[in-house]
Enzyme design. Structure first.
Site, short mmCIF file in Angstrom:
data_model
loop_
_atom_site.label_atom_id
_atom_site.label_comp_id
_atom_site.label_asym_id
_atom_site.label_seq_id
_atom_site.Cartn_x
_atom_site.Cartn_y
_atom_site.Cartn_z
N LYS A 122 50.94 63.40 -35.49
CA LYS A 122 52.29 62.83 -35.62
C LYS A 122 52.19 61.31 -35.56
O LYS A 122 51.54 60.76 -34.66
CB LYS A 122 53.15 63.37 -34.46
CG LYS A 122 54.62 63.23 -34.69
CD LYS A 122 55.41 64.17 -33.81
CE LYS A 122 56.89 63.90 -34.00
NZ LYS A 122 57.73 64.86 -33.30
N GLU A 125 68.12 76.39 -26.93
CA GLU A 125 69.42 76.15 -26.31
C GLU A 125 70.03 77.44 -25.74
O GLU A 125 70.64 77.42 -24.67
CB GLU A 125 70.39 75.53 -27.33
CG GLU A 125 70.07 74.09 -27.70
CD GLU A 125 68.97 73.95 -28.75
OE1 GLU A 125 68.48 74.98 -29.27
OE2 GLU A 125 68.60 72.79 -29.05
N ARG A 143 74.43 76.18 -30.73
CA ARG A 143 73.42 77.23 -30.70
C ARG A 143 73.59 78.18 -29.52
O ARG A 143 73.01 79.25 -29.49
CB ARG A 143 72.03 76.60 -30.62
CG ARG A 143 71.51 76.08 -31.91
CD ARG A 143 71.28 77.25 -32.84
NE ARG A 143 70.91 76.83 -34.16
CZ ARG A 143 69.67 76.54 -34.53
NH1 ARG A 143 68.69 76.61 -33.65
NH2 ARG A 143 69.42 76.18 -35.75
C1 LIG Z 1 68.53 73.31 -32.49
C2 LIG Z 1 67.91 71.97 -32.34
N1 LIG Z 1 67.63 71.49 -31.10
C3 LIG Z 1 67.07 70.26 -30.97
C4 LIG Z 1 66.80 69.51 -32.06
C5 LIG Z 1 66.27 68.10 -31.91
N2 LIG Z 1 64.95 67.95 -32.51
C6 LIG Z 1 64.77 67.40 -33.72
S1 LIG Z 1 63.19 67.36 -34.18
C7 LIG Z 1 62.70 68.08 -32.77
C8 LIG Z 1 61.24 68.35 -32.54
C9 LIG Z 1 60.70 69.21 -33.57
O1 LIG Z 1 59.35 69.41 -33.31
P1 LIG Z 1 58.44 70.09 -34.39
O2 LIG Z 1 59.15 71.22 -35.00
O3 LIG Z 1 57.13 70.37 -33.78
O4 LIG Z 1 58.31 68.99 -35.51
P2 LIG Z 1 57.69 67.51 -35.39
O5 LIG Z 1 58.82 66.60 -35.06
O6 LIG Z 1 56.65 67.54 -34.31
O7 LIG Z 1 57.14 67.25 -36.74
C10 LIG Z 1 63.77 68.34 -31.94
C11 LIG Z 1 63.68 68.93 -30.59
C12 LIG Z 1 67.11 70.04 -33.31
N3 LIG Z 1 66.91 69.35 -34.44
N4 LIG Z 1 67.66 71.26 -33.42
#
Ligand SMILES: Cc1ncc(C[n+]2csc(CCOP(=O)(O)OP(=O)(O)O)c2C)c(N)n1
Length: 656
Positions: free
Chosen positions: A289, A376, A404
């Site tokens: 990342k 959530e 959610r």
């Molecule tokens: C339902 C929900 N909860 C929280 C988030 C906030 N959020 C956006 S990106 C993310 C992390 C995602 O991690 P990953 O899927 O591993 O992707 P990366 O960012 O590491 O590429 C979070 C928690 C979201 N988008 N949707």
């Protein structure tokens, strides 16, 4: 910049020889870094998928095949390769490029998304749809059909919705590829048992000693299973990449990898091998990342979605442009104070410790602060369980992600009469993240829950008083909402009086007001500014409404009984928000509801822009509020207002 400008569509990409792709990757990185450092936006997630995105577009044809993004915050390289380079200058503004996939921008984007966990399910839906329509790719019968690919991160794949998707994906009898982008990170550290499992999975040396491994794997895969059946259909080369003891096998999904997602030639070779495979499959890709930007790689949490910033390579200092004390910081300090005073108080976040301020709370109260990952619904139920044991749970969650957990808020919390406290950050319009992230309907959904007590904070001191109220309220679900904004100092000198159930706070009062503005949350401050603008011709009383449920019935009785028109103001949907609660109270109390005008978010989508511009667009900035109040009073025949000021409609977004 020499290659990127020549890529008008993926067809141009496909025409490039593989050895030019690393240079293209660098140009894409430079473009993203150049833009995001100026304007803010998602940085580390996009830098991590540059090669992966190039490889996917190089091998598949997503003008025809289906590509579904999970969350969608990693879509910038995809947008740059699909004809939208000219839009990046306006990234996250109204007429520029949306920060998330947006079908209004391009047919290469299939869904507007921003919430995690959805891509596998929508992909399963499209796969089933294409199959029923006779449009699915089938190497034996229809090699002109559409393939389906979903791209999902390691933190999102453990979300409950994604699990449901996986459970169904394994039943498909057709090509279906899930690309798992495993960078070992969520926004912060991923939580839960799966994170440790992914951590243990190391990159397989691609094609190295493959034939040897292939033989070994053949013996390993359990006979008779769907996976084994699929395994036997694979080419020898693919077999070599099969992950041993993959967890996804239990879902009937054959897994290949982990492979190095930054090694372009290998990624292309590997994707070409598996592209036409006729069974559901997971490709496990390891990426870094923030790849290519030293400080983003080292601190992927801060640079997940930073504000505009500058970097001085000499001193290795990064300066993030900040604008005052945020509600989030105010909340973190407020909740820590409440936890200092009461050791029964516990705090929880669903993967947003930084975004909600719980990182700070957790540093001070590590034993009583929980991060459950992107879960959530689980968080809400866990808090219900904790409340049942006598703890006082506070769930810090963005308003949009609370959606959610609505069913859990209903059954496991509200129906049981459990006092789970919801602290709703990013309530109202959120700015650049746009329509996928606005906190537009928390009052609508929570007000349906019997006995719920719903509040909003207008500034730091009122947020503190709301938290105190919640800590002391043990009868039912409570919530407080506050925006993605900085806290106002306007009333900071006056200490906020304590919250009393269903009581508003007068902020500006005249002996004989012409109108009363009831602002919910920070809209009380906009109302105060509007009142200043209306002076001296119009005397506008201003109240910080504080409660949307229950509303201040006594105040309504006084104002409406005296024939004073009431204007409710909120950055929440007009459907079922604070204003609607006021109208319902009027109906209950037999008050003249014709004297009530609601200013709120329109019944339409508000697209990405700064929060300030979005508020102007929907007529909720103080100048618009003042002019709408003038309009209302001018249209009012003496003796009673019988014409409403309609909520502003929102122009449909300009299509590219
Ligand atoms: C339902 C929900 N909860 C929280 C988030 C906030 N959020 C956006 S990106 C993310 C992390 C995602 O991690 P990953 O899927 O591993 O992707 P990366 O960012 O590491 O590429 C979070 C928690 C979201 N988008 N949707």
């Amino acid at each position: 910049m020499t290659i990127l400008p020549t890529i008008a569509s993926p067809a141009d990409l496909k025409a490039l020889p593989i050895d030019r792709l690393p240079d293209l990757a660098q140009e894409i990185r430079d473009t993203i870094i150049g833009k995001v450092t100026q304007s803010g936006g998602h940085l580390a997630p996009n830098l991590g998928v540059v090669e992966l995105t190039i490889a996917l577009h190089y091998v598949f044809d997503f003008g025809h095949d289906r590509l579904l993004f999970d969350v969608g915050h990693q879509c910038y390289p995809h947008k740059l390769l699909t004809g939208r380079q000219n839009m990046i200058a306006g990234l996250r503004t109204r007429d520029g490029m949306a920060g998330f996939p947006e079908p209004k921008e391009s047919s290469y984007d299939l869904f507007s998304v921003g919430h995690a966990g959805t891509a596998i399910s929508t992909a399963v839906g499209m796969a089933r749809g294409d199959s029923l329509n006779g449009d699915a790719f089938d190497p034996a019968k229809n090699n002109k059909g559409r393939r389906v690919v979903s791209l999902i991160g390691d933190a999102s794949i453990v979300n409950g919705v994604a699990m449901e998707g996986l459970n169904n994906a394994g039943t498909l009898n057709r090509q279906f590829l899930i690309v798992l982008n495993d960078n070992g990170m969520s926004i912060s550290k991923p939580q839960g048992a799966m994170a440790a499992y992914f951590d243990r999975m190391r990159i397989n040396p691609l094609y190295g000693g493959m034939k040897r491994r292939a033989k070994r794997m053949l013996n390993h895969v359990p006979g008779g299973s769907r996976v084994a059946e699929a395994y036997h259909r694979m080419t020898e080369a693919m077999k070599a990449g099969v992950a041993e003891h993959s967890w996804f096998e239990n879902f009937g999904l054959l897994t290949v990898g982990p492979v190095d997602g930054h090694d372009l030639p290998s990624m292309i070779e590997f994707l070409s091998e598996i592209r036409d495979f006729d069974r559901p499959m997971v490709l496990h890709v390891k990426t870094v990342k923030g790849k290519g930007l030293d400080y983003a790689e080292k601190d992927a949490t801060t640079f997940h979605s930073p504000a505009a910033h500058t970097y001085d390579p000499e001193s290795c200092r990064v300066e993030i442009v900040s604008k005052g004390r945020s509600f989030t910081s105010a909340f973190a300090d407020g909740l820590s104070r409440v936890m200092d005073a009461d050791d029964k108080v516990v705090a929880c976040t669903a993967a947003m410790p930084g975004g909600t301020g719980l990182d700070k709370v957790g540093a001070e109260h590590p034993e009583r602060t929980f991060d459950v990952g992107i879960c959530e619904s689980h968080a809400m139920d866990m808090m219900a369980g904790m409340a049942k044991t006598g703890l006082k749970p506070f769930f810090a969650v963005y308003s949009t992600f609370l959606q959610r957990a609505f069913d859990q808020a209903f059954q496991e919390v509200s129906l049981q009469g459990l006092p789970v406290r919801l602290c709703l950050d990013r309530a109202g319009l959120v700015g650049g993240d746009g329509a996928v992230h606005h906190g537009f309907c928390d009052i609508s959904i929570l007000s349906a829950l019997p006995d719920s007590v719903l509040m909003a904070a207008m500034d730091e001191s009122s947020l503190n008083r709301a938290l105190d109220f919640m800590a002391g309220w043990d009868r039912s679900l409570t919530s407080v909402r506050y925006p993605r904004d900085s806290v106002s100092e306007r009333f900071a000198a006056e200490d906020s009086p304590e919250f009393v159930l269903g009581k508003a706070r007068p902020l500006i009062t005249f002996d004989t007001p012409d109108v009363a503005l009831l602002g919910f949350g920070v809209m009380a401050l906009s109302a105060a500014d509007a009142s200043d603008r209306l002076k001296p011709e119009i005397r506008a009383n201003v109240y910080d409404a504080r409660f949307a449920k229950p509303v201040d019935e006594e105040l309504l009785g006084e104002l409406l009984g005296a024939g004073v028109p009431v204007v409710t103001i909120e950055d929440h949907s007009i459907k079922g928000g604070f204003g609607t609660q006021v109208l319902e109270a009027c109906n209950r109390l037999r008050l003249d509801a014709r004297l009530v005008t609601r200013l709120a978010l329109p019944d339409g989508w508000v697209y990405q822009n700064s929060r300030k511009q979005q508020l102007e667009e929907v007529g909720l900035d103080s100048a618009s509020i003042a002019s709408r109040v003038r309009e209302l009073l001018a249209a009012r025949p003496t003796g009673g207002a019988d014409r409403q000021v309609e909520p502003r409609s929102v122009e449909p977004r300009v299509q590219s």
